[in-house]
Scaffold this motif. Structure first.
Motif, PDB file in Angstrom:
ATOM      1  N   SER A  64       0.835  -1.199   0.000  1.00 28.45           N
ATOM      2  CA  SER A  64       0.000   0.000   0.000  1.00 28.45           C
ATOM      3  C   SER A  64       0.872   1.253   0.000  1.00 28.45           C
ATOM      4  CB  SER A  64      -0.900   0.018   1.240  1.00 28.45           C
ATOM      5  OG  SER A  64      -0.116   0.245   2.398  1.00 28.45           O
ATOM      6  N   ARG A  65       0.278   2.368  -0.412  1.00 26.80           N
ATOM      7  CA  ARG A  65       0.958   3.661  -0.362  1.00 26.80           C
ATOM      8  C   ARG A  65       1.331   4.029   1.068  1.00 26.80           C
ATOM      9  NH1 ARG A  65       0.872   6.814  -5.121  1.00 26.80           N
ATOM     10  NH2 ARG A  65      -0.520   5.729  -6.522  1.00 26.80           N
ATOM     11  N   ALA A  66       0.422   3.708   2.010  1.00 27.21           N
ATOM     12  CA  ALA A  66       0.655   4.050   3.422  1.00 27.21           C
ATOM     13  C   ALA A  66       1.923   3.371   3.939  1.00 27.21           C
ATOM     14  CB  ALA A  66      -0.553   3.662   4.259  1.00 27.21           C
ATOM     15  N   GLU A  67       2.100   2.090   3.572  1.00 30.46           N
ATOM     16  CA  GLU A  67       3.286   1.353   4.049  1.00 30.46           C
ATOM     17  C   GLU A  67       4.570   1.900   3.410  1.00 30.46           C
ATOM     18  OE1 GLU A  67       2.418  -3.215   4.460  1.00 30.46           O
ATOM     19  OE2 GLU A  67       0.934  -2.352   3.091  1.00 30.46           O
ATOM     20  N   PHE A  68       4.491   2.210   2.118  1.00 31.55           N
ATOM     21  CA  PHE A  68       5.640   2.801   1.420  1.00 31.55           C
ATOM     22  C   PHE A  68       6.025   4.135   2.071  1.00 31.55           C
ATOM     23  CE2 PHE A  68       6.810   5.872  -2.019  1.00 31.55           C
ATOM     24  CZ  PHE A  68       8.092   5.393  -2.289  1.00 31.55           C
ATOM     25  N   ASP A  69       5.041   5.011   2.240  1.00 30.17           N
ATOM     26  CA  ASP A  69       5.308   6.333   2.811  1.00 30.17           C
ATOM     27  C   ASP A  69       5.838   6.240   4.240  1.00 30.17           C
ATOM     28  OD1 ASP A  69       4.374   7.339   0.459  1.00 30.17           O
ATOM     29  OD2 ASP A  69       2.799   8.587   1.315  1.00 30.17           O
ATOM     30  N   SER A  70       5.316   5.296   5.027  1.00 29.21           N
ATOM     31  CA  SER A  70       5.758   5.216   6.411  1.00 29.21           C
ATOM     32  C   SER A  70       7.192   4.687   6.485  1.00 29.21           C
ATOM     33  CB  SER A  70       4.776   4.430   7.273  1.00 29.21           C
ATOM     34  OG  SER A  70       5.193   3.102   7.415  1.00 29.21           O
ATOM     35  N   THR A  71       7.588   3.878   5.497  1.00 31.94           N
ATOM     36  CA  THR A  71       8.987   3.418   5.444  1.00 31.94           C
ATOM     37  C   THR A  71       9.913   4.577   5.055  1.00 31.94           C
ATOM     38  OG1 THR A  71       8.229   1.217   4.851  1.00 31.94           O
ATOM     39  CG2 THR A  71      10.542   1.702   4.422  1.00 31.94           C
TER      40      THR A  71
END
Ligand code: 3YE
Length: 207
Positions: A64-71
């Motif tokens: 997900s975008r959320a997981e990418f951004d949080s990384t």
């Protein structure tokens, strides 16, 4: 597709312009890490050559975008980053990430915003028949290419211009505008006000 493939002779050059700016003794900025979402790109080589640590956060490896951004966010925190410049970065960032970095996140776009938002801005300019094009450095807001404008530089559109020739001319302007905007924000001369508009620190009157 039948269209002429895009020339990619000069890549990572906006990053290079920022690296060169930050190396100046008078610079208010220091580049502490270069993060790429694509492995093997020229920008990573340019960073390594300049002795800057690099990280790859490949968006294809995230669900997900959320997981990418949080990384990405975790990497920025690991390095104590205070300001983020999007140079050749082509991913739309989530509202959560954008809010977290509000006033600390800069992007460069190859048009005089608010004209020609989105991809292929140079092509849009040619199709619209404008005689002046350019680039814009802006704070990133959740709505893409809509954040407060920090620096713009205009270039002429010349008779006979192609997407490539116009893009090259805009690119040269970008290599001035982005370092200039970075310095303005890093030095505290310009910031994003609470109302979402740009604020300039009053200059010392030396008259
Ligand atoms: N995210 C938000 N607001 C902004 N990212 C950038 C600027 C900016 C931002 O102002 N919230 C077009 C990206 C446009 C697009 O559809 N990208 C695709 C991926 C395409 C690719 O990987 O090549 C996508 O799904 O994100 C940076 C510039 C964004 C340019």
């Amino acid at each position: 597709s039948g269209s002429t493939p895009h020339r990619r002779t000069k890549v990572g050059t906006n990053l290079q312009a920022l690296i060169d700016q930050a190396r100046r003794p008078s610079s208010s900025a220091e580049i502490v890490v270069v993060v790429s979402n694509r492995p093997g790109v020229q920008g990573l080589k340019r960073a390594a050559l300049a002795g800057i640590p690099t990280r790859v956060v490949d968006h294809k490896l995230f669900g997900s975008r959320a997981e990418f951004d949080s990384t990405i966010n975790a990497v920025l925190e690991e390095f104590g980053v205070e300001l983020v410049c999007l140079a050749g970065f082509m991913r739309i960032l989530t509202g959560t990430f954008v809010r977290k970095w509000n006033g600390k996140l800069l992007n460069i776009h190859p048009s005089l915003l608010p004209s020609f938002k989105g991809v292929n801005a140079q092509k849009q300019a040619l199709q619209a028949g404008v005689r002046v094009a350019g680039c814009t450095v802006h704070f990133v807001a959740e709505e893409v290419d809509a954040g407060a404008i920090i620096v713009q530089e205009a270039v002429p559109v010349l008779v006979g211009d192609t997407e490539d020739s116009l893009s090259d001319r805009i690119k040269e302007a970008e290599h001035r505008a982005f370092p200039s905007a970075l310095e303005l924000v890093a030095s505290g001369t310009v910031c994003l006000g609470k109302d979402g508009h740009i604020e300039w620190k009053p200059l010392k009157n030396t008259c």
